[in-house]
Design an enzyme around this catalytic site. Structure first.
Site, PDB file in Angstrom:
ATOM      1  N   TYR A  59       0.849  -1.192   0.000  1.00 38.72           N
ATOM      2  CA  TYR A  59       0.000   0.000   0.000  1.00 38.72           C
ATOM      3  C   TYR A  59       0.881   1.236   0.000  1.00 38.72           C
ATOM      4  CZ  TYR A  59      -4.289   2.602   1.195  1.00 38.72           C
ATOM      5  OH  TYR A  59      -5.380   3.431   1.187  1.00 38.72           O
ATOM      6  N   LEU A 298      -9.065   8.402  -1.345  1.00 42.61           N
ATOM      7  CA  LEU A 298      -9.505   9.066  -0.120  1.00 42.61           C
ATOM      8  C   LEU A 298      -8.322   9.401   0.786  1.00 42.61           C
ATOM      9  CD1 LEU A 298     -11.882   9.961   1.755  1.00 42.61           C
ATOM     10  CD2 LEU A 298     -11.807   7.652   2.720  1.00 42.61           C
TER      11      LEU A 298
END
Length: 361
Positions: A59, A298
């Site tokens: 990530y 986001l």
């Protein structure tokens, strides 16, 4: 008074979660709380795919290393990015929080897979969402408000000039984000087309559930890829303006999303649940329909503009309080102090029965 607490920690990301994640116990001595600190207790912490890939090390948002209790200088990465906590103690100089307030982390990488946390209010770490006194929203809503409904709301808020009857089309139709998206779109009088995977045993039931939530049309990926299927839909043939296509998979349905877009439409990719795949579509659609493609994330938005996250949460709170949106169902995994929190998280990650949320007794 001392609180015995647990956290799911790791010191280095890696592919074997069972070896990476550790149940770390620690103490919080309330007599040592600094004047500007608060102590919070976990009420509910979800297990999200982005949490898992962060632990795996793939990530792009790195974890935050932090100490757990009052005394230890050792710092750990703590799993989890979403959850709701209750304030259980406040320092003498704390004015903005009181015992009993329900709060969620404002920024990513707070580390939510833990029973308790110490935070300094000078860092403005939380957004208040409710309290024991007012019960503005329930535990289900508070625990899951930060990511999926916020994503859905911000994707729609990308435009501020929606016209009644405009359309959105999205793949991963039964995802948590889309279950919120169709509810919020309905408030704006926006029509929605959802694409679900074919072959699901409960397909008819799933389609009906999505329509009850607010979806206008629901198709599986086999139905919708038939030649001219989208172009011949009666609902779209009479000037149906498909302004926005949402991709969170990155599979062959992307070409369908592009094909469905009207003149000057936009494709937004906000996820990659299908893995590291190439997105391909007919370039003439982009040329002659003036299609725009862009990304949405986001986490990046929140880091760049924390106030946007605060505003989004406050708007969602009003929607919940007015009962115009509801949380999709999820599975609760109950934790008590006799359990190993890391093992419970690992079990929840491996579950195939939908979204998992750990609740703390």
């Amino acid at each position: 008074m001392s609180i015995q607490a647990s956290a799911v920690t790791y010191t280095k990301a890696g592919p074997d979660l069972a070896k990476v994640l550790t149940n770390t116990k620690f103490d919080i001595d309330l007599s040592k709380i600094k004047p500007t600190q608060v102590v919070v207790k976990a009420l509910g912490t979800p297990i999200n795919p982005s949490d898992v890939v962060q632990v795996l090390g793939v990530y792009p948002s790195p974890p935050k290393f932090q100490q757990l209790g009052n005394d230890s200088d050792v710092k750990y990465a703590i799993g989890g990015n979403e959850g709701v906590f209750k304030v259980v103690a406040v320092g003498n100089d704390v004015a903005d929080y009181k015992v009993g307030d329900w709060v969620i982390p404002k920024l990513p990488s707070f580390g939510t897979w833990r029973t308790h946390a110490i935070a300094d209010v000078t860092e403005d770490p939380f957004i208040k969402v409710s309290s024991d006194d007012d019960s503005a929203i329930d535990l289900n809503e508070a625990a899951t408000i930060s990511i999926n409904p916020s994503t859905a709301f911000q994707l729609i808020e990308t435009y501020n000039d929606w016209k009644q009857g405009d359309w959105i089309i999205a793949n991963a139709g039964n995802s948590q984000v889309n279950q919120y998206l169709i509810q919020i779109a309905k408030i704006y009088s926006i029509n929605t087309i959802l694409i679900i995977r074919s072959g699901k045993q409960n397909e008819t039931e799933l389609k009906n559930e999505l329509k009850k939530l607010g979806a206008t049309l629901v198709f599986n990926d086999e139905e919708i890829k038939a030649p001219n299927f989208i172009k011949e839909l009666p609902e779209l043939t009479s000037n149906g303006n498909v302004r926005l296509a949402l991709n969170s998979v990155g599979d062959e349905t992307v070409a369908i999303l592009i094909d469905a877009l009207s003149q000057d439409g936009t494709l937004i990719t906000y996820g990659a649940s299908g893995g590291n795949k190439k997105i391909s579509y007919d370039s003439t659609a982009q040329l002659f329909k003036n299609i725009t493609t862009k990304a949405y994330w986001l986490t990046k938005n929140t880091k760049a503009n924390p106030q946007l996250k605060v505003d989004t949460i406050n708007k969602l709170l009003k929607l919940y309080q007015n009962k115009v949106i509801q949380s999709p169902t999820f599975n609760k995994a109950k934790f008590d102090q006799s359990q190993d929190l890391a093992q419970l998280v690992l079990h929840s990650i491996s579950s195939t029965t939908g979204k998992q949320v750990i609740v703390y007794e």
